[in-house]
Design an enzyme around this catalytic site. Structure first.
Site, PDB file in Angstrom:
ATOM      1  N   ALA A 115       0.812  -1.221   0.000  1.00  0.00           N
ATOM      2  CA  ALA A 115       0.000   0.000   0.000  1.00  0.00           C
ATOM      3  C   ALA A 115       0.843   1.267   0.000  1.00  0.00           C
ATOM      4  O   ALA A 115       0.345   2.356   0.275  1.00  0.00           O
ATOM      5  CB  ALA A 115      -0.933  -0.015   1.210  1.00  0.00           C
ATOM      6  N   GLY A 116       2.141   1.130  -0.297  1.00  0.00           N
ATOM      7  CA  GLY A 116       2.994   2.316  -0.387  1.00  0.00           C
ATOM      8  C   GLY A 116       3.682   2.680   0.908  1.00  0.00           C
ATOM      9  O   GLY A 116       4.309   3.729   1.012  1.00  0.00           O
ATOM     10  N   LEU A 117       3.580   1.799   1.915  1.00  0.00           N
ATOM     11  CA  LEU A 117       4.205   2.090   3.203  1.00  0.00           C
ATOM     12  C   LEU A 117       5.426   1.208   3.457  1.00  0.00           C
ATOM     13  O   LEU A 117       5.900   1.092   4.586  1.00  0.00           O
ATOM     14  CB  LEU A 117       3.192   1.939   4.351  1.00  0.00           C
ATOM     15  CG  LEU A 117       1.972   2.860   4.294  1.00  0.00           C
ATOM     16  CD1 LEU A 117       1.086   2.659   5.519  1.00  0.00           C
ATOM     17  CD2 LEU A 117       2.363   4.329   4.192  1.00  0.00           C
ATOM     18  N   GLY A 118       5.927   0.562   2.426  1.00  0.00           N
ATOM     19  CA  GLY A 118       7.192  -0.173   2.565  1.00  0.00           C
ATOM     20  C   GLY A 118       7.077  -1.450   3.378  1.00  0.00           C
ATOM     21  O   GLY A 118       8.015  -1.824   4.094  1.00  0.00           O
ATOM     22  N   SER A 120       7.034  -4.621   2.407  1.00  0.00           N
ATOM     23  CA  SER A 120       7.954  -5.698   2.029  1.00  0.00           C
ATOM     24  C   SER A 120       9.373  -5.376   2.485  1.00  0.00           C
ATOM     25  O   SER A 120      10.089  -6.256   2.980  1.00  0.00           O
ATOM     26  CB  SER A 120       7.905  -5.964   0.525  1.00  0.00           C
ATOM     27  OG  SER A 120       8.162  -4.777  -0.184  1.00  0.00           O
ATOM     28  N   ASP A 164      13.414   2.303   0.055  1.00  0.00           N
ATOM     29  CA  ASP A 164      12.609   1.648   1.097  1.00  0.00           C
ATOM     30  C   ASP A 164      13.470   0.890   2.102  1.00  0.00           C
ATOM     31  O   ASP A 164      13.275   0.976   3.306  1.00  0.00           O
ATOM     32  CB  ASP A 164      11.691   0.585   0.468  1.00  0.00           C
ATOM     33  CG  ASP A 164      10.492   1.174  -0.200  1.00  0.00           C
ATOM     34  OD1 ASP A 164      10.575   2.337  -0.619  1.00  0.00           O
ATOM     35  OD2 ASP A 164       9.471   0.467  -0.294  1.00  0.00           O
TER      36      ASP A 164
HETATM   37  O1  PMV Z   1       4.999   1.082  -2.910  1.00  0.00           O
HETATM   38  P1  PMV Z   1       6.348   0.897  -2.293  1.00  0.00           P
HETATM   39  O2  PMV Z   1       6.348   1.205  -0.825  1.00  0.00           O
HETATM   40  O3  PMV Z   1       6.932  -0.444  -2.600  1.00  0.00           O
HETATM   41  O4  PMV Z   1       7.331   1.981  -2.961  1.00  0.00           O
HETATM   42  C1  PMV Z   1       7.704   1.886  -4.332  1.00  0.00           C
HETATM   43  C2  PMV Z   1       8.563   3.054  -4.684  1.00  0.00           C
HETATM   44  C3  PMV Z   1       9.059   3.086  -6.126  1.00  0.00           C
HETATM   45  O5  PMV Z   1       9.858   4.273  -6.257  1.00  0.00           O
HETATM   46  C4  PMV Z   1       7.914   3.188  -7.106  1.00  0.00           C
HETATM   47  C5  PMV Z   1       9.901   1.875  -6.483  1.00  0.00           C
HETATM   48  C6  PMV Z   1      11.226   1.819  -5.739  1.00  0.00           C
HETATM   49  O6  PMV Z   1      11.742   0.708  -5.540  1.00  0.00           O
HETATM   50  O7  PMV Z   1      11.777   2.869  -5.369  1.00  0.00           O
END
Ligand code: PMV
Length: 359
Positions: A115-118, A120, A164
């Site tokens: 969901a964009g909060l890292g 994994s 991340d």
């Molecule tokens: O959605 P996340 O938390 O996996 O972040 C991805 C960020 C990107 O810049 C799109 C990819 C990356 O590895 O930096």
């Protein structure tokens, strides 16, 4: 049993552009993945996951390809979770020079998956730390960050930056540009996160931006402009007093840059209707600025607001499933509990979980 945890993150600025060598500034937040590891006598890996947007599951398998698990939960989700743990275990085996080391791994996380909060990165960082410590090897956070990056790079077929994993390992705010990774001082920024309950496909979203960038010069310019926003933002942060709360003027300027950054991400095709709705709801509620965080496509937005107004506004926004204030996590990866090296605990089985052991 060795237990380590690592934080998730929000991107203040710079996701996607960081994949092409522009700088990015992610900030670790107090939402953590906690990984418990017990060494095994054989070379198997047994993964028990809870709270990974899945009902709990357990899988066990050995190292040969025909020993891949046969499970009855949706396979892509299991593969996503176990893929990262597999890659983390490979890194841990390499770090302790024992290619046959086996582990029971239990993951708990309060970071929504994909969901964009890292999420994994936090799981990989905490897994490497716990697995290596369980065999008596203590890596420093910079090495954990590098190994976690290698693990993500492999699982995401090369579509990963160091942002991340470095942020999760080090904690606080960091600046990443290619392989130049450093921690930076920031005041305590008042992050509010809105979550639409969904997830984006990072690989597909990164590939989409790459296509646009290769096709249109103006898309390549857009990626570079994101880099300009980050450079502007880091100058503001460098001039700010890192102790205590930021002043209104700084928040207003950072907020403007976040709004601009979101507009460019939208132009690059990685936003979504629900993310845009939440961004606008946050702005209308009085946030200094708001943007999607991470890969996009669905998931989370981050807004800056020291008052309760944005949280209230988001709570009443259709499509917003969860809202929370996200404190900056000053600590990155950390050990939570450690027992004597090589000590065996219980078998990791938990009441109420499915055991899909496939041997
Ligand atoms: O959605 P996340 O938390 O996996 O972040 C991805 C960020 C990107 O810049 C799109 C990819 C990356 O590895 O930096």
């Amino acid at each position: 049993m060795t237990v380590s945890s690592a934080p998730g993150k929000v991107y203040l600025f710079g996701e996607h552009a960081v994949v092409y060598g522009e700088p990015a500034v992610p900030c670790a937040i107090e939402r953590r993945a906690t990984v418990s590891v017990e060494p095994r006598a054989d070379d198997h890996i047994r993964v028990t996951a809870r709270d990974l947007s899945l009902d709990g599951f357990t899988v066990e398998y050995g190292q040969s390809p025909d020993e891949r698990p046969d499970v009855d939960v949706p396979t892509p989700l299991v593969e996503a979770a176990t893929g990262y743990v597999d890659a983390a275990v490979e890194q841990a085996r390499d770090a302790v020079s024992d290619p046959e080391a086996g582990f029971d791994v239990t993951i708990e996380s309060d970071i929504p998956l994909g969901a964009g909060l890292g999420s994994s990165a936090a799981v990989v960082v905490a897994s490497i730390d716990a697995a290596t410590r369980s065999l008596g090897v203590e890596l420093d956070p910079v090495e954990i960050a590098e190994r976690a990056y290698q693990a993500e790079y492999e699982v995401q077929s090369g579509q990963a930056s160091r942002a991340d994993t470095f942020c999760s390992a080090m904690g606080g705010a960091v600046r990443v540009e290619g392989d130049d990774c450093r921690t930076i001082d920031t005041p305590n920024l008042p992050f509010v996160v809105g979550f639409d309950g969904g997830a984006g496909d990072t690989g597909a979203l990164v590939a989409g931006v790459r296509d646009l960038k290769e096709r249109y010069a103006f898309a390549a310019d857009t990626v570079e402009t994101v880099g300009d926003i980050v450079r502007e933002g880091e100058t503001l942060l460098a001039d700010a007093d890192a102790d205590g709360d930021p002043d209104e003027e700084l928040l207003a300027e950072l907020g403007n840059l976040m709004d601009f950054n979101h507009g460019l991400l939208e132009a690059l095709g990685v936003s979504s209707r629900s993310l845009d709705n939440m961004v606008w709801a946050a702005r209308m509620a009085g946030a200094h600025g708001a943007k999607l965080t991470g890969a996009g496509g669905g998931g989370c937005i981050v807004a800056l607001d020291p008052t309760p107004e944005t949280e209230t506004g988001l709570r009443f926004t259709p499509g917003c499933e969860d809202v929370f204030r996200a404190e900056l996590a000053t600590e990155g990866v950390r050990v939570e509990a450690e027992s004597a090296v090589g000590a065996r605990g219980d078998d990791g089985g938990e009441a109420g979980e499915r055991d899909e052991g496939a041997e």
